[in-house]
Design a protein around this motif. Structure first.
Motif, PDB file in Angstrom:
ATOM      1  N   HIS A 171       0.821  -1.218   0.000  1.00 20.68           N
ATOM      2  CA  HIS A 171       0.000   0.000   0.000  1.00 20.68           C
ATOM      3  C   HIS A 171       0.854   1.267   0.000  1.00 20.68           C
ATOM      4  O   HIS A 171       0.363   2.346   0.341  1.00 20.68           O
ATOM      5  CB  HIS A 171      -1.015  -0.043   1.153  1.00 20.68           C
ATOM      6  CG  HIS A 171      -1.920  -1.215   0.996  1.00 20.68           C
ATOM      7  ND1 HIS A 171      -2.887  -1.273   0.014  1.00 20.68           N
ATOM      8  CD2 HIS A 171      -1.930  -2.423   1.612  1.00 20.68           C
ATOM      9  CE1 HIS A 171      -3.466  -2.457   0.050  1.00 20.68           C
ATOM     10  NE2 HIS A 171      -2.906  -3.169   1.006  1.00 20.68           N
ATOM     11  N   CYS A 181      -7.573   2.255  -4.203  1.00 22.38           N
ATOM     12  CA  CYS A 181      -7.248   0.899  -3.746  1.00 22.38           C
ATOM     13  C   CYS A 181      -8.238   0.512  -2.641  1.00 22.38           C
ATOM     14  O   CYS A 181      -8.843   1.371  -2.000  1.00 22.38           O
ATOM     15  CB  CYS A 181      -5.811   0.886  -3.221  1.00 22.38           C
ATOM     16  SG  CYS A 181      -5.276  -0.671  -2.507  1.00 22.38           S
ATOM     17  N   CYS A 183      -7.652  -0.301   0.192  1.00 24.36           N
ATOM     18  CA  CYS A 183      -7.214   0.193   1.500  1.00 24.36           C
ATOM     19  C   CYS A 183      -7.702   1.616   1.768  1.00 24.36           C
ATOM     20  O   CYS A 183      -7.578   2.115   2.882  1.00 24.36           O
ATOM     21  CB  CYS A 183      -5.693   0.149   1.596  1.00 24.36           C
ATOM     22  SG  CYS A 183      -4.864   1.399   0.590  1.00 24.36           S
ATOM     23  N   CYS A 188      -1.790   2.521  -5.258  1.00 22.41           N
ATOM     24  CA  CYS A 188      -0.976   1.567  -4.483  1.00 22.41           C
ATOM     25  C   CYS A 188      -0.274   0.544  -5.400  1.00 22.41           C
ATOM     26  O   CYS A 188      -0.719   0.279  -6.527  1.00 22.41           O
ATOM     27  CB  CYS A 188      -1.843   0.801  -3.497  1.00 22.41           C
ATOM     28  SG  CYS A 188      -2.520   1.827  -2.194  1.00 22.41           S
TER      29      CYS A 188
HETATM   30 ZN    ZN Z   1      -3.750   0.245  -0.983  1.00 21.22          ZN
END
Ligand code: ZN
Length: 327
Positions: A171, A181, A183, A188
């Motif tokens: 990440h 992403c 996350c 990322c």
């Molecule tokens: Zn990410």
């Protein structure tokens, strides 16, 4: 009977919890695994997930075992772990949505010392104590499988960071204009160079490459990163596009990491690294693009010497040995 005592070695109980299975085994201090068993995990809820871990340990301990009983339990888990308190705070690929003090729960149930940690940190400790990391004090464990993560060892110590999150390499941002992403970040590394990311890119680009051999494999649900690399080597244009992008991006990110940390070794694990193709490409990329004096202090980018299906279990065992001051 006296002579047998010399061949019996103390063991700890290692527990490697993955998204789809739990591996439980006895592990000697030198990494020998005399007995192990794989269990299914019921991931339908938080309660069933935790119950699956307890049931697996209970079942394993009921297997007749004439040697020393285990001295401690070590558990490697995906997600965010507070290794100090033994709390499993959260996971994304298992339904751990609120913290559970799993160490306290297992200690109460099994009357043994219990230690927990993140699975990649555990694997890094396995490399440090039982693998190629024994030969150096400064190395990076790079795991590229479904996702991408690293374990950083500096001066012989695992770098944990403020809340045990150090090493979330997948990440780190590699494209300031990149896509969102899972996350919550943007651009990322993981969606480009992980196994999951490579397959997702093949799927997205298939309409542009209707004659690619990867289309049929994808429809049969047989496609792996290794086959994408194989297709690229044999001139498949879709395979070349996706795998070259993965190499360039992972190489680019890795050079930043190497320049920041100046490791003497990079030890690779995970399914994407297993056939050695990506390692060779990364080695070439780094040699061509990294600062020469940083590259020259890097002794190599190598495949883990530990068995891929045991590294998590070995890492869990190191947690257990550490909990009783034996490592
Ligand atoms: Zn990410």
């Amino acid at each position: 009977m006296e002579s047998n005592m010399h061949t019996e070695k103390p063991v700890v109980l290692g527990v490697d919890v993955g998204a789809t299975k739990i591996l439980v085994g006895y592990v000697e201090s030198d990494g020998i695994v005399p007995l192990s068993r794989r269990y299914a995990i019921d991931r339908s809820s938080r309660v069933s997930t935790i119950a699956s871990i307890e049931t697996a340990i209970t079942d394993f301990l009921e297997i007749p075992w004439s040697m020393y009983p285990p001295l401690a339990i070590g558990v490697g888990l995906p997600g965010l772990i507070d290794a100090t308190t033994g709390t499993w705070a959260q996971a994304t690929n298992l339904p751990i949505t609120s913290p559970v003090n799993l160490a306290a729960q297992l200690k109460e149930n099994f009357k043994l010392p219990v230690a927990l940690d993140n699975d990649v940190h555990a694997a890094t400790l396995a490399e440090l104590h039982l693998g190629a990391g024994r030969k150096t004090r400064d190395f990076i464990y790079l795991n590229v499988g479904t996702g991408i993560s690293t374990g950083i060892v500096f001066n012989g110590q695992l770098v944990r960071g403020a809340n045990n999150c150090a090493g979330e390499f997948g990440h780190t941002s590699v494209d300031m204009n990149g896509v969102a992403c899972e996350c919550g970040g943007h651009g990322c590394l993981e969606p480009i160079a992980s196994g999951g990311g490579i397959l997702a890119q093949v799927r997205a680009l298939l309409p542009e490459y209707p004659t690619s051999c990867l289309g049929k494999l994808f429809k049969l649900d047989q496609l792996t990163a290794s086959l994408v690399f194989y297709a690229a080597n044999n001139g498949d244009l879709l395979g070349i596009e996706v795998s070259e992008r993965a190499v360039r991006t992972l190489g680019f990110a890795l050079i930043n990491l190497i320049i920041l940390l100046n490791p003497s070794l990079i030890i690779c694990g995970g399914g994407v690294m297993a056939d050695g193709w990506m390692i060779r490409q990364l080695d070439n990329y780094i040699a061509a693009h990294a600062l020469p004096f940083v590259y020259h202090s890097l002794q190599g980018i190598v495949l883990s010497e530990l068995k891929a299906d045991q590294v998590g279990l070995l890492g869990a065992s190191i947690l257990a040995w550490k909990s009783i001051g034996k490592t």
